[in-house]
Design a protein around this motif. Structure first.
Motif, PDB file in Angstrom:
ATOM      1  N   GLU A  74      -5.641 -15.952  -9.690  1.00 56.65           N
ATOM      2  CA  GLU A  74      -4.768 -14.786  -9.904  1.00 56.65           C
ATOM      3  C   GLU A  74      -3.988 -14.465  -8.640  1.00 56.65           C
ATOM      4  O   GLU A  74      -2.793 -14.157  -8.704  1.00 56.65           O
ATOM      5  CB  GLU A  74      -5.592 -13.569 -10.324  1.00 56.65           C
ATOM      6  CG  GLU A  74      -6.072 -13.613 -11.751  1.00 56.65           C
ATOM      7  CD  GLU A  74      -6.855 -12.366 -12.135  1.00 56.65           C
ATOM      8  OE1 GLU A  74      -6.744 -11.327 -11.441  1.00 56.65           O
ATOM      9  OE2 GLU A  74      -7.576 -12.440 -13.133  1.00 56.65           O
ATOM     10  N   SER A  78       0.161 -14.815  -8.336  1.00 51.50           N
ATOM     11  CA  SER A  78       0.894 -13.554  -8.273  1.00 51.50           C
ATOM     12  C   SER A  78       2.048 -13.679  -7.278  1.00 51.50           C
ATOM     13  O   SER A  78       2.009 -14.499  -6.368  1.00 51.50           O
ATOM     14  CB  SER A  78      -0.042 -12.412  -7.866  1.00 51.50           C
ATOM     15  OG  SER A  78      -0.530 -12.621  -6.563  1.00 51.50           O
ATOM     16  N   LYS A  86      -1.968  -8.521 -10.163  1.00 52.52           N
ATOM     17  CA  LYS A  86      -0.760  -8.053 -10.854  1.00 52.52           C
ATOM     18  C   LYS A  86      -0.086  -9.218 -11.587  1.00 52.52           C
ATOM     19  O   LYS A  86      -0.647 -10.286 -11.705  1.00 52.52           O
ATOM     20  CB  LYS A  86       0.213  -7.422  -9.845  1.00 52.52           C
ATOM     21  CG  LYS A  86      -0.363  -6.249  -9.095  1.00 52.52           C
ATOM     22  CD  LYS A  86      -0.263  -4.980  -9.878  1.00 52.52           C
ATOM     23  CE  LYS A  86      -0.905  -3.858  -9.084  1.00 52.52           C
ATOM     24  NZ  LYS A  86      -0.518  -2.585  -9.388  1.00 52.52           N
TER      25      LYS A  86
END
Length: 108
Positions: A74, A78, A86
């Motif tokens: 992740e 991002s 996010k």
């Protein structure tokens, strides 16, 4: 369980984050031990890109290691400068990123 991966030096910086804040959150969230070796690794056989790589080690229970791997992905997917967790960045902008699912070694 323990697993190790190679990541680019730039990706290692993103995983660590400002003053270690990102890796601290990753550790707290996954409950896994996450270590990024400062030693720059030699290029893999046949690699002519010149990209500097570093070892990323994750250890803990199988569930903790899997959770940490997901969180690391992740962070790397991002947008640069965004908060971890996010919206993912476009896969076409990954550049020299070596996906975390390319394992170097695994111990259980």
């Amino acid at each position: 369980s323990k697993t190790a991966f190679m990541v680019t030096k730039d990706d290692a910086r993103r995983i660590i984050g400002p003053a270690g804040a990102t890796v601290k959150r990753l550790r707290e969230t996954s409950c896994a031990f996450i270590k990024i070796n400062n030693e720059e690794l030699p290029p893999q056989p046949g690699d002519t890109s010149g990209v500097v790589m570093q070892a990323l080690e994750i250890s803990g229970t199988t569930e903790q290691v899997q959770h940490a791997q997901t969180l690391v992905n992740e962070v790397l997917l991002s947008p640069v400068g965004s908060e971890f967790g996010k919206a993912p960045r476009d896969a076409g902008t990954l550049g020299a990123h070596v996906p975390v699912d390319k394992e170097v070694k695994t111990e259980t």
